[in-house]
Structures are given as structure tokens and as C-alpha cells.
Design an enzyme around this catalytic site. Sequence first.
Site, short mmCIF file in Angstrom:
data_model
loop_
_atom_site.label_atom_id
_atom_site.label_comp_id
_atom_site.label_asym_id
_atom_site.label_seq_id
_atom_site.Cartn_x
_atom_site.Cartn_y
_atom_site.Cartn_z
N ARG A 234 40.11 18.50 -16.77
CA ARG A 234 41.31 18.27 -17.61
C ARG A 234 41.25 19.35 -18.72
O ARG A 234 40.33 19.60 -19.22
CB ARG A 234 41.07 16.72 -18.10
CG ARG A 234 41.29 15.73 -17.24
CD ARG A 234 42.92 15.59 -16.70
NE ARG A 234 43.12 14.61 -15.71
CZ ARG A 234 42.85 14.79 -14.49
NH1 ARG A 234 42.86 15.82 -13.92
NH2 ARG A 234 43.44 13.68 -13.63
N ASP A 258 42.43 25.50 -13.88
CA ASP A 258 43.53 25.10 -13.18
C ASP A 258 44.19 23.79 -13.92
O ASP A 258 44.96 23.23 -13.47
CB ASP A 258 42.69 24.22 -11.79
CG ASP A 258 43.77 23.74 -11.01
OD1 ASP A 258 44.69 24.23 -10.65
OD2 ASP A 258 43.71 22.50 -10.45
N GLU A 263 49.69 21.20 -20.35
CA GLU A 263 50.37 21.42 -19.15
C GLU A 263 51.57 20.49 -18.81
O GLU A 263 52.56 20.73 -18.27
CB GLU A 263 49.49 21.39 -18.06
CG GLU A 263 48.92 20.00 -17.75
CD GLU A 263 47.95 19.99 -16.64
OE1 GLU A 263 46.79 20.57 -16.51
OE2 GLU A 263 48.22 19.14 -15.67
N HIS A 295 47.49 23.32 -11.84
CA HIS A 295 46.80 21.97 -11.16
C HIS A 295 47.08 21.83 -9.99
O HIS A 295 47.47 20.94 -9.38
CB HIS A 295 47.41 20.90 -12.06
CG HIS A 295 46.71 19.71 -12.58
ND1 HIS A 295 46.64 19.13 -13.45
CD2 HIS A 295 45.57 19.09 -11.42
CE1 HIS A 295 45.54 18.30 -13.29
NE2 HIS A 295 45.11 17.99 -12.18
P1 NAD Z 1 33.27 11.19 -10.86
O1 NAD Z 1 33.66 10.18 -11.85
O2 NAD Z 1 32.88 11.20 -9.53
O3 NAD Z 1 32.30 11.95 -11.85
C1 NAD Z 1 32.27 12.39 -13.15
C2 NAD Z 1 30.86 12.60 -13.82
O4 NAD Z 1 31.12 13.10 -15.00
C3 NAD Z 1 30.26 11.44 -13.63
O5 NAD Z 1 28.89 11.70 -12.97
C4 NAD Z 1 29.92 11.28 -15.23
O6 NAD Z 1 28.45 10.58 -15.42
C5 NAD Z 1 29.93 12.48 -15.68
N1 NAD Z 1 30.50 12.38 -17.14
C6 NAD Z 1 30.75 11.62 -17.86
N2 NAD Z 1 30.79 11.72 -19.23
C7 NAD Z 1 30.36 12.82 -19.29
C8 NAD Z 1 29.98 13.77 -20.38
N3 NAD Z 1 30.15 13.54 -21.63
N4 NAD Z 1 29.22 15.21 -19.87
C9 NAD Z 1 29.02 15.35 -19.00
N5 NAD Z 1 29.21 14.59 -17.85
C10 NAD Z 1 29.95 13.47 -18.03
O7 NAD Z 1 34.72 12.02 -10.70
P2 NAD Z 1 35.01 13.35 -10.14
O8 NAD Z 1 35.72 12.57 -9.04
O9 NAD Z 1 33.83 14.20 -9.80
O10 NAD Z 1 35.99 13.93 -11.10
C11 NAD Z 1 35.87 14.85 -11.90
C12 NAD Z 1 36.80 15.07 -12.87
O11 NAD Z 1 38.00 16.10 -12.13
C13 NAD Z 1 38.12 14.10 -12.97
O12 NAD Z 1 37.74 13.25 -14.07
C14 NAD Z 1 39.39 14.61 -13.21
O13 NAD Z 1 39.55 14.87 -14.62
C15 NAD Z 1 39.21 15.98 -12.50
N6 NAD Z 1 40.07 16.26 -11.25
C16 NAD Z 1 40.62 17.11 -11.29
C17 NAD Z 1 41.56 17.57 -10.18
C18 NAD Z 1 42.55 18.72 -9.97
O14 NAD Z 1 43.34 18.93 -9.33
N7 NAD Z 1 42.38 19.76 -10.84
C19 NAD Z 1 41.64 16.62 -9.32
C20 NAD Z 1 40.98 15.53 -9.30
C21 NAD Z 1 40.19 15.41 -10.22
#
Ligand code: NAD
Length: 331
Positions: A234, A258, A263, A295
Site C-alpha cells: 500500500r 506498484d 494513487e 497497482h
Molecule cells: P496477510 O494478512 O496474509 O499478511 C500480512 C502480514 O503482515 C501478516 O503476517 C501480519 O502479521 C504482517 N504485519 C502486520 N503488521 C505488521 C507490521 N507492523 N510489520 C510487519 N508485518 C506486519 O496479507 P497478504 O495477503 O500477504 O497481503 C499483504 C498486503 O499486500 C495487503 O495488506 C495489501 O495491502 C497488499 N496487496 C497488494 C496488492 C496489489 O495489487 N499491489 C494486491 C493484494 C494485496
Amino acid sequence: MRIVFFSTQVYDKESFLAFPRLQNAEFIFQQPKLTVDTAVLADGAEVVCAFINDDLSAPVLEKLAANGTKLIALRSAGYNHIDLEAAQRLNLAVVRVPSYSPHAIAEHTVALILALNRHLTRAYNRTREGDFSLRGLTGFDLVNKTVGVVGTGQIGATFARIMAGFGCKILAYDPYPNPQVTALGASYLELDTLLAQSHIVSLHCPLSPETHHLINASSLSRMQQGSMLINTSRGALVDTPAVIEALKRGHLGYLGLDVYEEEADLFFEDLSDFPLQDDVLARLLTFPNVIITAHQAFLTREALDAIAGTTLANIDAWAAGRPQNLVRLET
Ligand code: NAD
């Protein structure tokens, strides 16, 4: 049941229409983003289906609730863009797609790393111009480099596995260590130590008040001279002006984004006929060692199918009184 989809592109419509229709459901695909002004397009819709740059703040939710909406079905995993307190107050249920294809995002992250390291955009432009020189195109071997993964949930763990396959050493930071990542031989460290030891740092944690501007002037100063930062999570995890300063000084060697904190008014739109109004983004786009994609990390056929399938199943389950993938206000 009327379902209004906001921020829809052709590929969204195609992926939703490929699934069998939900019983008694009317689909209305709206191209505009959901805002306080466009909320009127959902009048009488029990279900509003929204994407990441839709405005789901309290004033918008109030309008939707007043006009009959009962369910907000997010087509995303992230839910940082919805005011959950307002949703709860207004009795609006919120569902999301917790997982669609971690591979889509992890693989795009790797694409950014390879394109930056091997200067692919410069090389592509050069050969098309008949310039077959190699000056300035020197990269580095990924084998034996150290990759810091911030957030090792589904996407971070998938990314870590791919990078381990390249022969990289994996460092991780997450309040909840993932045994699958430890099994790769990764070490969990404090964030500052990870930043100091990594050649490449990749962000995969959610955006929250705690992670807002996780990468700022202070954390950048802890990163190695000439290192690479990738953000496919994000935009607001990164303080963009601080990153620009680090790039200008040459402290940050490469940047792959990305996502971008501002954005919402830019990405997913073709604005090529207009002057770019965002001076910060305009400055970022001048660096040869920066690649920005709009994105698109989620944009694979498999991910689109999974988003549509889970969203429709979420709506169906909610309509049947057994909601799934609910997003609840954390107390
Ligand atoms: P997920 O919930 O499986 O994993 C997120 C991880 O982050 C968890 O293990 C959590 O413990 C950890 N976390 C929480 N707070 C934290 C902190 N302060 N420091 C470090 N780690 C921390 O989520 P995911 O499916 O792996 O997705 C991760 C992120 O990817 C989403 O939150 C979203 O913002 C982003 N995303 C981007 C796209 C894109 O198209 N660019 C698409 C999907 C998701």
C-alpha cells in the site's frame, strides 16, 4: 437483489459475468469510482461492490446506508480504505476477498526487482532506437544477496520462497513469524536490523496507523547505500518525499512501486492527454532507477477469477444468512 459494482474495468465485468448468475441478482457495473458524489448510482442497491481506491469513508457509507445498502463487498484483501466504525454504526456488513492469488503479487514484485536490477526498461528503449551499447546496464547477481521481507503473510511468504529459489538469503520482519518462512532458513529480526542488512527490502504488510510511513527518512537512513526498495503493498507505507531525497543523494539505489500514497485520483485511469498534476509523482518518474506500475500486481487471469468467485460466494452466503469473510472492527 441489486448489486452495484464501482470502479469497474472491462476485465472486472468479464470475470464476474463468466460465473453463473446469483439467484435473483441484478448486476450493475459502474465505471466511476465510489465517492460522496457518485454514491447516488447505488440508490436502492442492497449490495455495493467496491475496489481499493473507492471512497468508503463515513459520509459515503451514510449515503449508501440511507439509500438501502446493507452489504459492502470488497473486491480486495486490504480493507484500510473503509471506515469500519461507521460501517458498524450504520449496520453495514463488510466482506472481503482474503486471498485471491498471492502468486500474482509476489511474482510482480520479482518482475520489478529483475527489471530494475537488469535495467530492462532502458535496454528495451535503447534497442528499439538502434542503440546496442551496454553502458550503464550493469546489474548484480541475485544469488547470495540478502532480501528483507517486511510482512510474511500469504504474499510475503510466497515472495520469500521465490527469492530463496534464486539463492538469496532471506531476512524477515513480522510481529507474527510464519513457520513456512522460517523453514526457508529465514531469520526473523527487528526492522532496523533487517533494513541495515538487506540489499533488497520488499514491503508486504498491511497499511495501518502503525505501518503508515514505515519507510521514512529515519528508516531509509538505516538502509544500505545503493539498496533496493520495493513496495507492492500500500502506498502510504512509504513517505514519498523522503524516498525522493534518498534517491537524489544516491543513498537509495533502486525503487520499484506498484502503489503510491496519492494513487486514488490517478491509477486505473488513462490521463495521458493531460498534464500530470502530481508534482511528487512527476519527480519520481524522472529517475532512471525507478519503476512505477499502476497497482497492477493483482492483475492476472487467475487472480481476477478468484476475486470474482469469492466475491460472489461472499454475497451469496450473506444473502443466505451465513456470512463469510466478514471484516470486523477490531476492539
Ligand atoms: P496477510 O494478512 O496474509 O499478511 C500480512 C502480514 O503482515 C501478516 O503476517 C501480519 O502479521 C504482517 N504485519 C502486520 N503488521 C505488521 C507490521 N507492523 N510489520 C510487519 N508485518 C506486519 O496479507 P497478504 O495477503 O500477504 O497481503 C499483504 C498486503 O499486500 C495487503 O495488506 C495489501 O495491502 C497488499 N496487496 C497488494 C496488492 C496489489 O495489487 N499491489 C494486491 C493484494 C494485496
